[in-house]
Design a protein around this motif. Structure first.
Motif, mmCIF file in Angstrom:
data_model
loop_
_atom_site.group_PDB
_atom_site.id
_atom_site.type_symbol
_atom_site.label_atom_id
_atom_site.label_comp_id
_atom_site.label_asym_id
_atom_site.label_seq_id
_atom_site.Cartn_x
_atom_site.Cartn_y
_atom_site.Cartn_z
ATOM 1 N N PRO A 1 2.879 44.610 6.646
ATOM 2 C CA PRO A 1 1.205 44.704 6.539
ATOM 3 C C PRO A 1 0.400 43.216 6.162
ATOM 4 O O PRO A 1 1.215 43.825 5.602
ATOM 5 C CB PRO A 1 0.548 45.991 6.147
ATOM 6 C CG PRO A 1 2.336 46.927 6.404
ATOM 7 C CD PRO A 1 3.549 45.527 5.692
ATOM 8 N N LEU A 2 -0.087 43.020 6.009
ATOM 9 C CA LEU A 2 -0.477 41.136 6.069
ATOM 10 C C LEU A 2 -1.668 42.758 4.965
ATOM 11 O O LEU A 2 -1.601 42.247 3.662
ATOM 12 C CB LEU A 2 -1.887 41.081 6.744
ATOM 13 C CG LEU A 2 -2.572 39.699 6.341
ATOM 14 C CD1 LEU A 2 -1.777 38.781 5.611
ATOM 15 C CD2 LEU A 2 -3.677 38.920 7.294
ATOM 16 N N ALA A 3 -2.680 43.304 5.076
ATOM 17 C CA ALA A 3 -3.292 43.409 3.413
ATOM 18 C C ALA A 3 -2.352 44.146 2.556
ATOM 19 O O ALA A 3 -2.888 43.833 1.653
ATOM 20 C CB ALA A 3 -4.299 44.907 4.741
ATOM 21 N N GLU A 4 -1.354 45.321 2.679
ATOM 22 C CA GLU A 4 -0.699 45.538 1.724
ATOM 23 C C GLU A 4 -0.199 44.193 0.923
ATOM 24 O O GLU A 4 -0.093 43.859 -0.617
ATOM 25 C CB GLU A 4 0.872 46.413 1.905
ATOM 26 C CG GLU A 4 1.745 46.240 1.126
ATOM 27 C CD GLU A 4 2.569 47.288 1.842
ATOM 28 O OE1 GLU A 4 4.177 47.119 1.556
ATOM 29 O OE2 GLU A 4 2.604 47.842 2.744
ATOM 30 N N LEU A 5 0.797 42.699 1.866
ATOM 31 C CA LEU A 5 0.688 41.971 1.118
ATOM 32 C C LEU A 5 -0.074 41.220 -0.157
ATOM 33 O O LEU A 5 -0.147 41.168 -1.000
ATOM 34 C CB LEU A 5 2.036 41.042 1.686
ATOM 35 C CG LEU A 5 3.686 41.855 2.676
ATOM 36 C CD1 LEU A 5 3.972 40.399 3.935
ATOM 37 C CD2 LEU A 5 4.418 41.533 1.697
ATOM 38 N N VAL A 6 -1.710 41.145 0.565
ATOM 39 C CA VAL A 6 -1.951 40.184 -0.080
ATOM 40 C C VAL A 6 -2.977 41.112 -0.926
ATOM 41 O O VAL A 6 -2.772 40.258 -2.306
ATOM 42 C CB VAL A 6 -3.527 40.399 0.743
ATOM 43 C CG1 VAL A 6 -4.661 39.864 0.059
ATOM 44 C CG2 VAL A 6 -3.449 38.969 1.907
ATOM 45 N N ALA A 7 -2.580 42.293 -1.020
ATOM 46 C CA ALA A 7 -2.872 43.308 -2.190
ATOM 47 C C ALA A 7 -2.061 42.962 -3.166
ATOM 48 O O ALA A 7 -2.228 43.075 -4.349
ATOM 49 C CB ALA A 7 -2.940 44.567 -1.848
ATOM 50 N N SER A 8 -0.555 43.042 -3.277
ATOM 51 C CA SER A 8 0.727 43.264 -4.013
ATOM 52 C C SER A 8 0.028 41.787 -4.715
ATOM 53 O O SER A 8 0.777 41.756 -5.607
ATOM 54 C CB SER A 8 2.024 43.348 -2.951
ATOM 55 O OG SER A 8 2.693 42.984 -4.178
ATOM 56 N N SER A 9 0.265 40.602 -3.789
ATOM 57 C CA SER A 9 0.413 39.221 -3.925
ATOM 58 C C SER A 9 -0.359 39.512 -5.384
ATOM 59 O O SER A 9 -0.971 38.709 -6.511
ATOM 60 C CB SER A 9 0.885 38.623 -2.938
ATOM 61 O OG SER A 9 1.267 38.551 -2.656
ATOM 62 N N ALA A 10 -2.562 39.356 -5.302
ATOM 63 C CA ALA A 10 -2.956 39.386 -5.667
ATOM 64 C C ALA A 10 -3.237 40.429 -7.411
ATOM 65 O O ALA A 10 -4.145 39.597 -8.239
ATOM 66 C CB ALA A 10 -3.992 39.964 -5.267
ATOM 67 N N ARG A 11 -2.427 41.364 -7.183
ATOM 68 C CA ARG A 11 -2.519 41.961 -8.440
ATOM 69 C C ARG A 11 -1.233 41.269 -9.253
ATOM 70 O O ARG A 11 -1.666 41.237 -11.074
ATOM 71 C CB ARG A 11 -1.252 43.333 -8.754
ATOM 72 C CG ARG A 11 -2.769 44.338 -7.905
ATOM 73 C CD ARG A 11 -2.823 45.487 -7.756
ATOM 74 N NE ARG A 11 -0.764 46.218 -7.185
ATOM 75 C CZ ARG A 11 -1.270 46.227 -5.454
ATOM 76 N NH1 ARG A 11 -2.492 47.006 -4.994
ATOM 77 N NH2 ARG A 11 -0.175 46.440 -4.753
ATOM 78 N N ALA A 12 -0.853 40.606 -8.577
ATOM 79 C CA ALA A 12 0.390 40.189 -9.936
ATOM 80 C C ALA A 12 -0.072 38.823 -10.037
ATOM 81 O O ALA A 12 0.333 38.719 -11.288
ATOM 82 C CB ALA A 12 2.142 39.941 -9.142
ATOM 83 N N THR A 13 -0.793 38.229 -9.542
ATOM 84 C CA THR A 13 -1.503 36.478 -9.994
ATOM 85 C C THR A 13 -2.793 36.145 -9.738
ATOM 86 O O THR A 13 -2.914 35.326 -10.938
ATOM 87 C CB THR A 13 -1.294 35.513 -8.513
ATOM 88 O OG1 THR A 13 -1.677 36.239 -7.134
ATOM 89 C CG2 THR A 13 1.279 35.784 -8.519
ATOM 90 N N SER A 14 -3.290 36.815 -9.587
ATOM 91 C CA SER A 14 -4.527 37.340 -10.728
ATOM 92 C C SER A 14 -4.902 36.544 -11.615
ATOM 93 O O SER A 14 -5.668 35.194 -11.955
ATOM 94 C CB SER A 14 -5.405 38.193 -9.689
ATOM 95 O OG SER A 14 -5.601 38.802 -10.597
ATOM 96 N N VAL A 15 -4.743 37.358 -12.079
ATOM 97 C CA VAL A 15 -5.036 37.269 -13.958
ATOM 98 C C VAL A 15 -4.231 36.009 -14.395
ATOM 99 O O VAL A 15 -4.783 35.171 -15.094
ATOM 100 C CB VAL A 15 -4.364 38.649 -14.802
ATOM 101 C CG1 VAL A 15 -4.006 37.677 -16.435
ATOM 102 C CG2 VAL A 15 -4.969 39.272 -14.486
ATOM 103 N N PRO A 16 -2.998 35.194 -13.987
ATOM 104 C CA PRO A 16 -2.227 33.900 -14.898
ATOM 105 C C PRO A 16 -3.222 32.878 -13.799
ATOM 106 O O PRO A 16 -3.420 31.770 -14.335
ATOM 107 C CB PRO A 16 -1.253 33.853 -13.775
ATOM 108 C CG PRO A 16 -0.165 35.517 -13.675
ATOM 109 C CD PRO A 16 -1.779 36.635 -13.474
#
Length: 598
Positions: free
Chosen positions: A168-183
């Motif tokens: 699922p695209l939404a699941e991947l986007v959410a997961s990557s955003a959580r991991a990378t948004s702060v850096p």
């Protein structure tokens, strides 16, 4: 460049085209404008710094790409400082150079470079709409440049992963955003500092470039450490998590399921006839099959290779029955494997769920493994959901033929738990009957071998109840005559389950543990000494524990009241010698033996 599936090509081809067009336009634009040495030196310096940063990514746990790089700082700043063409070239060239040196697949290098080019191009267009030179303008330009590039990179990379892996695209986007948004936010802040310093004096900006490069070099050791840790948790052949990783991850998922009140299912998968494949076609062919199976397992849930040809799939949020369709689709995908010379490949699977069927990690693994064994024994290329009313052949064979006595008792205890989970007794009834039976056998002066056989028979005395409908076992009141006949068959069912595996004399004791001393019991109406001694012992232990346990339709008796009831029925229902021995030794001892099992 390898041939891509049509669904993947449908996504990457437009991105390739856009990226190539932007790269060509940027190169032509930059080359057509006059530049002095200083104007060329700046973009070149940024390109070199960006390339070095790309070479040593910052590891980010949870990101699909495995990390981010400080090259983002230079790409974001380059657009504002040197114009759109230089910014696009810096953004795409640095990662492309590094990935080519690392011998990445050409189609992946082209796609990643195109993604960076598209992001930089879009950012340039939006930045150009904000004109001026004040502080607020510079902050807005950097924010626009960083946000645009990050968003497009996140969406396009996640889209490629989702399309390739069918996730699922939404699941991947959410997961990557959580991991990378702060850096990425921190790197956007560094970009702002770099722009300000560079505009004041390029020499001053070196004060920031130096620390950025130092951080990037430091990440090299951190990245290598993370890779080493992941290798310790990864199967090198398939790239899936290994047995250690499986155990740790499964425990975490069970804790999460318990905390959230959600179901969880474990699916164990085993390749059919894998030994024959290795014997006929060699281990290289077997390794290719393992790698291909690993690729297919990645598409549903979190997969692990436990060793040999055995895999596991974690399915959080799904009850066992709901996970059946997912597991079936996994086996269907494996069945599409077709290797030269080897031919088709199939696999079998067993699934068990938490908390309905198992309450801890070890029990869940055992039940899923038993279900897998059943699937293997009944035709292969199928999924079996664990159910306690199905004969657990794996456990029974281990019980019958295992050379280790302790292992046999552990297997018996596991089966006893499956029985007790379906019955109305409180706690581990079968284990308590086993301990009481062994205690009585000792008081009767039987040798140690007979004591241990009594313990084993006590733990398995209700084994046949696995085949009795649960609505009968759990009925909160008296049974009807037809229901009583069904329940009484459990002794014969348990006998057949044990007899076929050669567990004598335990099978006979289980068959006759409801025979009465006066001959009115079942199934064969044996009387007196015709009833095997082990069966008579178990009958007393079973009755005592039943009377001193809470049931759905009545409360428990005190130990003394239960003994008085045994004494009242001695000579008609129970062996009077066993009851007398039990009663005389009871004070302070038998209750303790039973309590130890509770």
């Amino acid at each position: 460049m390898r041939r891509l599936p049509p669904r993947v090509l449908l996504l990457v081809a437009p991105v390739w085209a856009a990226g190539f067009t932007l790269a060509l336009a940027a190169a032509v634009s930059f080359a057509s404008r006059p530049h002095d040495l200083a104007q060329i030196a700046g973009p070149v310096a940024f390109l070199l710094a960006s390339t070095l940063a790309s070479r040593y990514p910052v590891p980010i746990e949870g990101a699909e790409s495995g990390g981010v790089t400080l090259s983002f700082v230079f790409g974001t700043s380059g657009i504002i400082l040197f114009g759109w063409d230089a910014g696009v070239l810096i953004a795409l060239a640095a990662p492309a150079i590094v990935q080519l040196l690392e011998h990445r697949p050409l189609e992946r290098v082209a796609y990643n470079a195109s993604v960076f080019a598209v992001g930089a191009g879009a950012a340039s267009v939006l930045v150009s709409l904000v004109d001026g030179s004040g502080t607020a303008i510079i902050v807005a330009q950097v924010a626009i440049s960083a946000t645009t590039q990050y968003t497009l990179n996140l969406l396009l990379v996640s889209g490629a992963v989702a399309t390739t892996a069918r996730r699922p695209l939404a699941e991947l986007v959410a997961s990557s955003a959580r991991a990378t948004s702060v850096p990425f936010a921190l790197m956007a802040s560094a970009s702002l500092m770099l722009v300000v310093l560079w505009q004041r004096s390029p020499v001053l900006s070196a004060a920031l470039v130096g620390p950025l490069l130092a951080i990037s070099l430091y990440q090299r050791s951190a990245y290598q450490a993370l890779r080493a840790m992941r290798l310790a948790l990864t199967d090198p052949l398939t790239g899936l998590g290994n047995h250690r990783s499986f155990q740790e991850r499964l425990q975490r998922e069970l804790h999460r399921a318990e905390a959230n009140g959600e179901p969880f299912t474990l699916c164990m998968i085993d390749i059919d006839d894998f030994k024959r494949i290795n014997d006929l076609f060699g281990h290289p062919a077997g390794d290719r099959i393992l790698a291909q199976v690993g690729n297919r397992l990645r598409q549903n849930g979190e997969a692990f290779r436990l060793g040999g040809d055995e895999f596991a799939l974690l399915l959080p949020g799904l009850a066992a029955d709901d996970a059946l369709s997912t597991s079936s689709s996994v086996l269907a995908r494996i069945a599409t494997l077709e290797l030269d010379d080897v031919g088709s490949v199939t696999a079998s699977a067993g699934i068990a769920g938490y908390p309905r069927q198992a309450f801890d990690r070890d029990e869940l693994i055992r039940l899923a493994d038993s279900a897998l064994y059943w699937a293997k024994e009944h035709g292969k290329n199928r999924v079996h959901v664990y159910r306690p009313d199905v004969v657990e052949l794996a456990e029974l064979r281990r019980l019958a033929h295992g050379p280790d006595r302790a292992a046999r008792f552990r297997a018996a205890a596991s089966l006893a738990k499956a029985v007790d989970a379906r019955d109305t007794y409180t706690g581990s009834h079968s284990t308590r009957v086993a301990e009481l039976g062994a205690w009585i056998a000792q008081r009767l002066g039987l040798d140690q071998e007979q004591v241990e056989l009594t313990r084993l028979a006590g733990s398995l005395h209700d084994l046949g109840k696995l085949a009795i409908p649960e609505e009968i076992l759990r009925k909160p009141g008296p049974l009807t005559p037809p229901e009583r006949l069904v329940l009484e068959r459990h002794t014969q069912i348990g006998h057949r389950m044990l007899e076929s595996l050669g567990v004598d004399p335990v099978a006979d004791w289980v068959l006759h543990h409801h025979e009465r001393w006066d001959g009115s019991g079942y199934p064969d109406r044996l009387r007196g000494d015709q009833i095997p001694l082990g069966a008579r012992i178990i009958f007393v232990a079973d009755a005592y524990d039943a009377m001193t346990s809470d049931r759905a339709y009545r409360g428990r008796l005190t130990p003394r009241a239960a003994v008085e009831e045994l004494e009242r029925c001695a000579g008609t229902q129970f062996d009077p010698t066993i009851v007398a021995t039990f009663a005389s030794e009871l004070v302070g001892q038998a209750p303790a033996a039973a309590a130890a099992a509770r």
